[in-house]
Design a protein around this motif. Structure first.
Motif, PDB file in Angstrom:
ATOM      1  N   THR A  69       0.966  -1.200   0.011  1.00 46.53           N
ATOM      2  CA  THR A  69      -0.050  -0.019   0.035  1.00 46.53           C
ATOM      3  C   THR A  69       1.018   1.239   0.042  1.00 46.53           C
ATOM      4  O   THR A  69       1.860   1.093   0.824  1.00 46.53           O
ATOM      5  CB  THR A  69      -1.022   0.003   1.298  1.00 46.53           C
ATOM      6  OG1 THR A  69      -1.682  -0.972   1.082  1.00 46.53           O
ATOM      7  CG2 THR A  69      -1.779   1.308   1.086  1.00 46.53           C
ATOM      8  N   TYR A  70       0.391   2.185  -0.936  1.00 47.05           N
ATOM      9  CA  TYR A  70       1.274   3.500  -0.976  1.00 47.05           C
ATOM     10  C   TYR A  70       0.175   4.609  -1.318  1.00 47.05           C
ATOM     11  O   TYR A  70      -0.253   4.381  -2.175  1.00 47.05           O
ATOM     12  CB  TYR A  70       2.302   3.308  -2.164  1.00 47.05           C
ATOM     13  CG  TYR A  70       3.238   4.523  -2.368  1.00 47.05           C
ATOM     14  CD1 TYR A  70       4.281   5.045  -1.502  1.00 47.05           C
ATOM     15  CD2 TYR A  70       3.142   5.200  -3.668  1.00 47.05           C
ATOM     16  CE1 TYR A  70       4.581   6.223  -1.475  1.00 47.05           C
ATOM     17  CE2 TYR A  70       3.801   6.384  -3.897  1.00 47.05           C
ATOM     18  CZ  TYR A  70       4.584   6.835  -2.996  1.00 47.05           C
ATOM     19  OH  TYR A  70       5.381   8.029  -3.123  1.00 47.05           O
ATOM     20  N   GLU A  71       0.516   5.635  -0.186  1.00 48.53           N
ATOM     21  CA  GLU A  71      -0.538   6.743  -0.655  1.00 48.53           C
ATOM     22  C   GLU A  71      -1.931   6.535  -0.814  1.00 48.53           C
ATOM     23  O   GLU A  71      -2.471   7.043  -1.850  1.00 48.53           O
ATOM     24  CB  GLU A  71      -0.024   7.758  -1.926  1.00 48.53           C
ATOM     25  CG  GLU A  71       1.597   8.149  -1.363  1.00 48.53           C
ATOM     26  CD  GLU A  71       1.560   9.111  -0.589  1.00 48.53           C
ATOM     27  OE1 GLU A  71       0.297  10.007  -0.353  1.00 48.53           O
ATOM     28  OE2 GLU A  71       2.305   9.374   0.235  1.00 48.53           O
ATOM     29  N   GLY A  72      -2.494   5.557  -0.110  1.00 42.64           N
ATOM     30  CA  GLY A  72      -3.981   4.991  -0.446  1.00 42.64           C
ATOM     31  C   GLY A  72      -4.145   4.301  -1.456  1.00 42.64           C
ATOM     32  O   GLY A  72      -5.528   4.022  -1.836  1.00 42.64           O
ATOM     33  N   TYR A  73      -3.215   3.616  -2.060  1.00 43.07           N
ATOM     34  CA  TYR A  73      -3.518   2.694  -3.210  1.00 43.07           C
ATOM     35  C   TYR A  73      -2.914   1.378  -2.881  1.00 43.07           C
ATOM     36  O   TYR A  73      -1.899   1.403  -2.099  1.00 43.07           O
ATOM     37  CB  TYR A  73      -2.745   3.295  -4.629  1.00 43.07           C
ATOM     38  CG  TYR A  73      -3.423   4.414  -5.209  1.00 43.07           C
ATOM     39  CD1 TYR A  73      -4.431   3.971  -6.026  1.00 43.07           C
ATOM     40  CD2 TYR A  73      -3.242   5.721  -4.694  1.00 43.07           C
ATOM     41  CE1 TYR A  73      -5.185   5.073  -6.814  1.00 43.07           C
ATOM     42  CE2 TYR A  73      -3.998   6.730  -5.303  1.00 43.07           C
ATOM     43  CZ  TYR A  73      -4.949   6.304  -6.223  1.00 43.07           C
ATOM     44  OH  TYR A  73      -5.627   7.366  -6.769  1.00 43.07           O
ATOM     45  N   ARG A  74      -3.768   0.172  -3.104  1.00 39.48           N
ATOM     46  CA  ARG A  74      -2.920  -1.037  -3.104  1.00 39.48           C
ATOM     47  C   ARG A  74      -2.317  -1.289  -4.433  1.00 39.48           C
ATOM     48  O   ARG A  74      -2.848  -1.417  -5.566  1.00 39.48           O
ATOM     49  CB  ARG A  74      -4.086  -2.102  -2.700  1.00 39.48           C
ATOM     50  CG  ARG A  74      -3.664  -3.378  -2.124  1.00 39.48           C
ATOM     51  CD  ARG A  74      -2.967  -3.357  -1.074  1.00 39.48           C
ATOM     52  NE  ARG A  74      -2.394  -4.543  -0.641  1.00 39.48           N
ATOM     53  CZ  ARG A  74      -1.275  -4.810   0.320  1.00 39.48           C
ATOM     54  NH1 ARG A  74      -0.930  -3.833   0.994  1.00 39.48           N
ATOM     55  NH2 ARG A  74      -0.631  -6.041   0.496  1.00 39.48           N
ATOM     56  N   VAL A  75      -1.059  -1.484  -4.424  1.00 41.02           N
ATOM     57  CA  VAL A  75      -0.359  -1.666  -5.678  1.00 41.02           C
ATOM     58  C   VAL A  75       0.029  -3.120  -5.755  1.00 41.02           C
ATOM     59  O   VAL A  75       0.766  -3.718  -4.748  1.00 41.02           O
ATOM     60  CB  VAL A  75       0.994  -0.691  -5.689  1.00 41.02           C
ATOM     61  CG1 VAL A  75       1.677  -0.743  -6.717  1.00 41.02           C
ATOM     62  CG2 VAL A  75       0.475   0.870  -5.383  1.00 41.02           C
ATOM     63  N   THR A  76       0.108  -3.571  -6.891  1.00 37.23           N
ATOM     64  CA  THR A  76       0.649  -4.964  -7.189  1.00 37.23           C
ATOM     65  C   THR A  76       1.435  -4.840  -8.381  1.00 37.23           C
ATOM     66  O   THR A  76       0.736  -4.413  -9.462  1.00 37.23           O
ATOM     67  CB  THR A  76      -0.560  -6.003  -7.381  1.00 37.23           C
ATOM     68  OG1 THR A  76      -1.592  -5.997  -6.285  1.00 37.23           O
ATOM     69  CG2 THR A  76      -0.218  -7.263  -7.624  1.00 37.23           C
ATOM     70  N   VAL A  77       2.641  -5.423  -8.277  1.00 33.26           N
ATOM     71  CA  VAL A  77       3.569  -5.185  -9.586  1.00 33.26           C
ATOM     72  C   VAL A  77       3.807  -6.608  -9.643  1.00 33.26           C
ATOM     73  O   VAL A  77       4.391  -7.357  -8.747  1.00 33.26           O
ATOM     74  CB  VAL A  77       4.842  -4.601  -9.148  1.00 33.26           C
ATOM     75  CG1 VAL A  77       5.686  -4.624 -10.203  1.00 33.26           C
ATOM     76  CG2 VAL A  77       4.396  -2.838  -8.635  1.00 33.26           C
ATOM     77  N   GLU A  78       3.925  -6.955 -10.968  1.00 31.01           N
ATOM     78  CA  GLU A  78       4.077  -8.398 -11.556  1.00 31.01           C
ATOM     79  C   GLU A  78       5.436  -8.508 -12.052  1.00 31.01           C
ATOM     80  O   GLU A  78       6.191  -7.358 -12.293  1.00 31.01           O
ATOM     81  CB  GLU A  78       3.004  -8.719 -12.526  1.00 31.01           C
ATOM     82  CG  GLU A  78       1.602  -8.703 -12.276  1.00 31.01           C
ATOM     83  CD  GLU A  78       1.247 -10.005 -11.392  1.00 31.01           C
ATOM     84  OE1 GLU A  78       1.847 -11.072 -11.310  1.00 31.01           O
ATOM     85  OE2 GLU A  78       0.285  -9.818 -10.593  1.00 31.01           O
ATOM     86  N   GLN A  79       6.170  -9.574 -12.134  1.00 35.01           N
ATOM     87  CA  GLN A  79       7.671  -9.602 -12.383  1.00 35.01           C
ATOM     88  C   GLN A  79       7.827  -9.406 -14.054  1.00 35.01           C
ATOM     89  O   GLN A  79       8.828  -9.010 -14.457  1.00 35.01           O
ATOM     90  CB  GLN A  79       8.400 -10.764 -12.118  1.00 35.01           C
ATOM     91  CG  GLN A  79       7.809 -12.167 -12.982  1.00 35.01           C
ATOM     92  CD  GLN A  79       8.684 -13.156 -12.488  1.00 35.01           C
ATOM     93  OE1 GLN A  79       8.330 -13.566 -11.222  1.00 35.01           O
ATOM     94  NE2 GLN A  79       9.270 -14.008 -13.462  1.00 35.01           N
ATOM     95  N   ASP A  80       6.610  -9.160 -14.701  1.00 29.02           N
ATOM     96  CA  ASP A  80       6.631  -9.082 -16.096  1.00 29.02           C
ATOM     97  C   ASP A  80       6.543  -7.394 -16.353  1.00 29.02           C
ATOM     98  O   ASP A  80       6.405  -7.071 -17.546  1.00 29.02           O
ATOM     99  CB  ASP A  80       5.529  -9.739 -17.026  1.00 29.02           C
ATOM    100  CG  ASP A  80       4.165  -9.199 -16.618  1.00 29.02           C
ATOM    101  OD1 ASP A  80       4.025  -8.619 -15.649  1.00 29.02           O
ATOM    102  OD2 ASP A  80       3.300  -9.883 -17.158  1.00 29.02           O
ATOM    103  N   GLY A  81       6.318  -6.538 -15.145  1.00 31.25           N
ATOM    104  CA  GLY A  81       6.304  -5.307 -15.527  1.00 31.25           C
ATOM    105  C   GLY A  81       4.577  -4.793 -15.518  1.00 31.25           C
ATOM    106  O   GLY A  81       4.397  -3.660 -15.167  1.00 31.25           O
ATOM    107  N   SER A  82       3.784  -5.602 -15.372  1.00 29.35           N
ATOM    108  CA  SER A  82       2.368  -5.048 -15.288  1.00 29.35           C
ATOM    109  C   SER A  82       2.143  -4.857 -13.760  1.00 29.35           C
ATOM    110  O   SER A  82       2.733  -5.416 -12.949  1.00 29.35           O
ATOM    111  CB  SER A  82       1.305  -6.130 -15.771  1.00 29.35           C
ATOM    112  OG  SER A  82       1.612  -7.308 -15.058  1.00 29.35           O
ATOM    113  N   ALA A  83       1.415  -3.573 -13.621  1.00 26.31           N
ATOM    114  CA  ALA A  83       1.095  -3.150 -12.512  1.00 26.31           C
ATOM    115  C   ALA A  83      -0.407  -2.686 -12.017  1.00 26.31           C
ATOM    116  O   ALA A  83      -1.049  -2.307 -13.456  1.00 26.31           O
ATOM    117  CB  ALA A  83       1.800  -1.967 -11.938  1.00 26.31           C
TER     118      ALA A  83
END
Length: 89
Positions: A69-83
């Motif tokens: 979680t960053y600045e009110g967003y749940r962020v998911t980053v995949e190893q292929d670069g998709s987020a």
């Protein structure tokens, strides 16, 4: 499309970029219509975790993802670069 799906913002990060984590901060700043300097330093939140999955990637079959979680967003980053970014507050 469900209401939840419409709240998900998807982006592709550049795995070749020197600091992919900084790109996450830029995206959040854009979503919030703020200057990046107004945000908390992303390294206080995730250190270099995103950088490592791009600079020293595991085998593709591992399907590694980093979620935080960053600045009110749940962020998911995949190893292929998709987020994906989901507003949680």
């Amino acid at each position: 499309m469900t209401e939840l799906e419409s709240d998900i913002v998807r982006r592709e990060l550049d795995p070749e970029r020197e600091s992919p984590a900084a790109e996450v901060a830029e995206i959040v700043a854009d979503l919030e219509d703020k200057d990046q300097t107004e945000l908390t330093a992303i390294y206080d939140c995730i250190d270099h975790m995103i950088d490592h999955i791009f600079s020293e990637p595991p085998a593709p079959g591992a399907q590694v993802q980093v979620e935080f979680t960053y600045e009110g967003y749940r962020v998911t980053v995949e190893q292929d670069g998709s987020a994906q970014f989901i507003r949680v507050t």
